[in-house]
Design a protein around this motif. Sequence first.
Motif, PDB file in Angstrom:
ATOM      1  N   GLN A 110       1.088   1.875  -5.272  1.00  0.00           N
ATOM      2  CA  GLN A 110       1.770   0.952  -6.172  1.00  0.00           C
ATOM      3  C   GLN A 110       1.318   1.161  -7.620  1.00  0.00           C
ATOM      4  OE1 GLN A 110       1.227  -2.829  -3.687  1.00  0.00           O
ATOM      5  NE2 GLN A 110       3.315  -3.067  -4.454  1.00  0.00           N
ATOM      6  N   ASN A 111       0.029   1.446  -7.823  1.00  0.00           N
ATOM      7  CA  ASN A 111      -0.459   1.771  -9.170  1.00  0.00           C
ATOM      8  C   ASN A 111       0.319   2.931  -9.762  1.00  0.00           C
ATOM      9  OD1 ASN A 111      -4.045   1.283  -8.492  1.00  0.00           O
ATOM     10  ND2 ASN A 111      -2.423  -0.210  -8.842  1.00  0.00           N
ATOM     11  N   TYR A 112       0.690   3.889  -8.929  1.00  0.00           N
ATOM     12  CA  TYR A 112       1.429   5.057  -9.388  1.00  0.00           C
ATOM     13  C   TYR A 112       2.936   4.801  -9.484  1.00  0.00           C
ATOM     14  CZ  TYR A 112      -2.369   8.514  -9.412  1.00  0.00           C
ATOM     15  OH  TYR A 112      -3.499   9.239  -9.721  1.00  0.00           O
ATOM     16  N   GLY A 113       3.393   3.637  -9.056  1.00  0.00           N
ATOM     17  CA  GLY A 113       4.796   3.291  -9.213  1.00  0.00           C
ATOM     18  C   GLY A 113       5.627   3.275  -7.960  1.00  0.00           C
ATOM     19  N   VAL A 114       5.020   3.468  -6.793  1.00  0.00           N
ATOM     20  CA  VAL A 114       5.767   3.414  -5.532  1.00  0.00           C
ATOM     21  C   VAL A 114       6.210   1.973  -5.285  1.00  0.00           C
ATOM     22  CG1 VAL A 114       5.618   3.726  -3.026  1.00  0.00           C
ATOM     23  CG2 VAL A 114       4.557   5.407  -4.577  1.00  0.00           C
ATOM     24  N   ASP A 115       7.468   1.789  -4.903  1.00  0.00           N
ATOM     25  CA  ASP A 115       8.011   0.452  -4.643  1.00  0.00           C
ATOM     26  C   ASP A 115       7.305  -0.203  -3.460  1.00  0.00           C
ATOM     27  OD1 ASP A 115      11.446   1.535  -5.207  1.00  0.00           O
ATOM     28  OD2 ASP A 115       9.892   0.896  -6.626  1.00  0.00           O
ATOM     29  N   ALA A 116       7.081  -1.493  -3.566  1.00  0.00           N
ATOM     30  CA  ALA A 116       6.460  -2.221  -2.463  1.00  0.00           C
ATOM     31  C   ALA A 116       7.285  -2.093  -1.188  1.00  0.00           C
ATOM     32  CB  ALA A 116       6.296  -3.690  -2.843  1.00  0.00           C
ATOM     33  N   ALA A 117       8.607  -2.105  -1.309  1.00  0.00           N
ATOM     34  CA  ALA A 117       9.466  -1.992  -0.126  1.00  0.00           C
ATOM     35  C   ALA A 117       9.298  -0.648   0.547  1.00  0.00           C
ATOM     36  CB  ALA A 117      10.920  -2.210  -0.517  1.00  0.00           C
ATOM     37  N   ALA A 118       9.092   0.401  -0.241  1.00  0.00           N
ATOM     38  CA  ALA A 118       8.935   1.749   0.322  1.00  0.00           C
ATOM     39  C   ALA A 118       7.664   1.865   1.151  1.00  0.00           C
ATOM     40  CB  ALA A 118       8.932   2.792  -0.790  1.00  0.00           C
ATOM     41  N   LEU A 119       6.691   1.009   0.868  1.00  0.00           N
ATOM     42  CA  LEU A 119       5.427   1.075   1.598  1.00  0.00           C
ATOM     43  C   LEU A 119       5.562   0.634   3.048  1.00  0.00           C
ATOM     44  CD1 LEU A 119       3.025  -0.284  -1.170  1.00  0.00           C
ATOM     45  CD2 LEU A 119       3.347   2.090  -0.466  1.00  0.00           C
ATOM     46  N   GLU A 120       6.712   0.081   3.404  1.00  0.00           N
ATOM     47  CA  GLU A 120       6.952  -0.316   4.787  1.00  0.00           C
ATOM     48  C   GLU A 120       7.473   0.842   5.621  1.00  0.00           C
ATOM     49  OE1 GLU A 120       5.724  -3.197   5.566  1.00  0.00           O
ATOM     50  OE2 GLU A 120       5.289  -3.394   3.426  1.00  0.00           O
ATOM     51  N   ASP A 121       7.749   1.973   4.994  1.00  0.00           N
ATOM     52  CA  ASP A 121       8.234   3.160   5.696  1.00  0.00           C
ATOM     53  C   ASP A 121       7.442   4.351   5.182  1.00  0.00           C
ATOM     54  OD1 ASP A 121       9.825   5.670   6.008  1.00  0.00           O
ATOM     55  OD2 ASP A 121      11.280   4.327   6.945  1.00  0.00           O
ATOM     56  N   ILE A 122       6.636   4.955   6.047  1.00  0.00           N
ATOM     57  CA  ILE A 122       5.721   5.994   5.596  1.00  0.00           C
ATOM     58  C   ILE A 122       6.455   7.188   5.001  1.00  0.00           C
ATOM     59  CG2 ILE A 122       5.537   7.184   7.821  1.00  0.00           C
ATOM     60  CD1 ILE A 122       2.496   7.430   7.208  1.00  0.00           C
ATOM     61  N   THR A 123       7.647   7.485   5.521  1.00  0.00           N
ATOM     62  CA  THR A 123       8.409   8.616   4.984  1.00  0.00           C
ATOM     63  C   THR A 123       8.883   8.338   3.570  1.00  0.00           C
ATOM     64  OG1 THR A 123       9.117   9.248   7.213  1.00  0.00           O
ATOM     65  CG2 THR A 123      10.376  10.143   5.368  1.00  0.00           C
ATOM     66  N   LEU A 124       9.400   7.124   3.338  1.00  0.00           N
ATOM     67  CA  LEU A 124       9.827   6.756   1.990  1.00  0.00           C
ATOM     68  C   LEU A 124       8.640   6.683   1.035  1.00  0.00           C
ATOM     69  CD1 LEU A 124      12.462   3.947   2.710  1.00  0.00           C
ATOM     70  CD2 LEU A 124      12.890   6.276   1.901  1.00  0.00           C
ATOM     71  N   ALA A 125       7.548   6.128   1.525  1.00  0.00           N
ATOM     72  CA  ALA A 125       6.359   6.013   0.678  1.00  0.00           C
ATOM     73  C   ALA A 125       5.864   7.389   0.250  1.00  0.00           C
ATOM     74  CB  ALA A 125       5.257   5.260   1.421  1.00  0.00           C
ATOM     75  N   ARG A 126       5.842   8.323   1.194  1.00  0.00           N
ATOM     76  CA  ARG A 126       5.378   9.679   0.869  1.00  0.00           C
ATOM     77  C   ARG A 126       6.345  10.355  -0.106  1.00  0.00           C
ATOM     78  NH1 ARG A 126       4.419  11.284   5.598  1.00  0.00           N
ATOM     79  NH2 ARG A 126       2.155  11.155   5.562  1.00  0.00           N
ATOM     80  N   ALA A 127       7.634  10.166   0.081  1.00  0.00           N
ATOM     81  CA  ALA A 127       8.612  10.792  -0.807  1.00  0.00           C
ATOM     82  C   ALA A 127       8.460  10.270  -2.235  1.00  0.00           C
ATOM     83  CB  ALA A 127      10.031  10.529  -0.297  1.00  0.00           C
ATOM     84  N   GLN A 128       8.298   8.959  -2.377  1.00  0.00           N
ATOM     85  CA  GLN A 128       8.117   8.406  -3.717  1.00  0.00           C
ATOM     86  C   GLN A 128       6.793   8.853  -4.316  1.00  0.00           C
ATOM     87  OE1 GLN A 128       8.872   4.325  -4.569  1.00  0.00           O
ATOM     88  NE2 GLN A 128      10.804   4.250  -3.442  1.00  0.00           N
TER      89      GLN A 128
END
Length: 245
Positions: A110-128
């Motif tokens: 999140q510090n780097y700008g990843v959306d909180a919602a994306a953190l619920e899906d590891i694939t989306l979190a990694r992509a962001q």
Amino acid sequence: MQVYAIGDIHGQLDLLQGAHDLIARDRAAYGCADAEIIHVGDLVDRGPDSPGVVRYLREGVARGENWQVLMGNHDRLLLNFIRKPDWRDPGLRAGLDYLHPLIGGRATLQNYGVDAAALEDITLARAQATALVPQDDLAFIAARPRMIGTGAHLFVHAGLRPGVPLDRQTEDDILWIRDPFLLDSRDHGPLVVHGHTALPQACHYRNRLNIDSSAAYGGPLSAVVLEGRRVWLLTPQGRVELSPL
């Protein structure tokens, strides 16, 4: 020869800058302006500004500051979360991954700008994260040494496997080990300076020095100065010697 060391930072940029201020004052007071500063790793996770910590250290090293920065287990977790999607850190307990609340990786992303919602899906979190974490930061983390020796001292993040020669120590042990190292009282030759196991304050155990004073959990960030086996904690009032337990 004097050398300075700073414990586990965990995204606490203000504390890191404060530790460097204490060292600057000590350098001026004791005439050791050229003494090296070694950071024992865990730059990221849990705290409020992991990107700021990485950038501060990366830019300092780039401009020629006499700083060394070790890799910690959390630094490796961030690096490999992005670079090695199929990799699982053997140091993590079953059921844990980089996004588990106990690890603190969510705060970093999140510090780097990843959306909180994306953190619920590891694939989306990694992509962001792949798109948002600067390559310069990842390259800096990847290049961190795992071990630094100065003759009288040996700096590692977590510790050593007792009885194993230095050239046969594994990265997993150097970054993750606890009880086999913490419970071992034998002399290792040099004083082993490490972090990783959080304590209320830095402690000198004769054969090792733990300088992780729980900055990740609201505690202070310890800065120490070493001369042989003598160790002083740096405080706003000056040096306080840490007597071996």
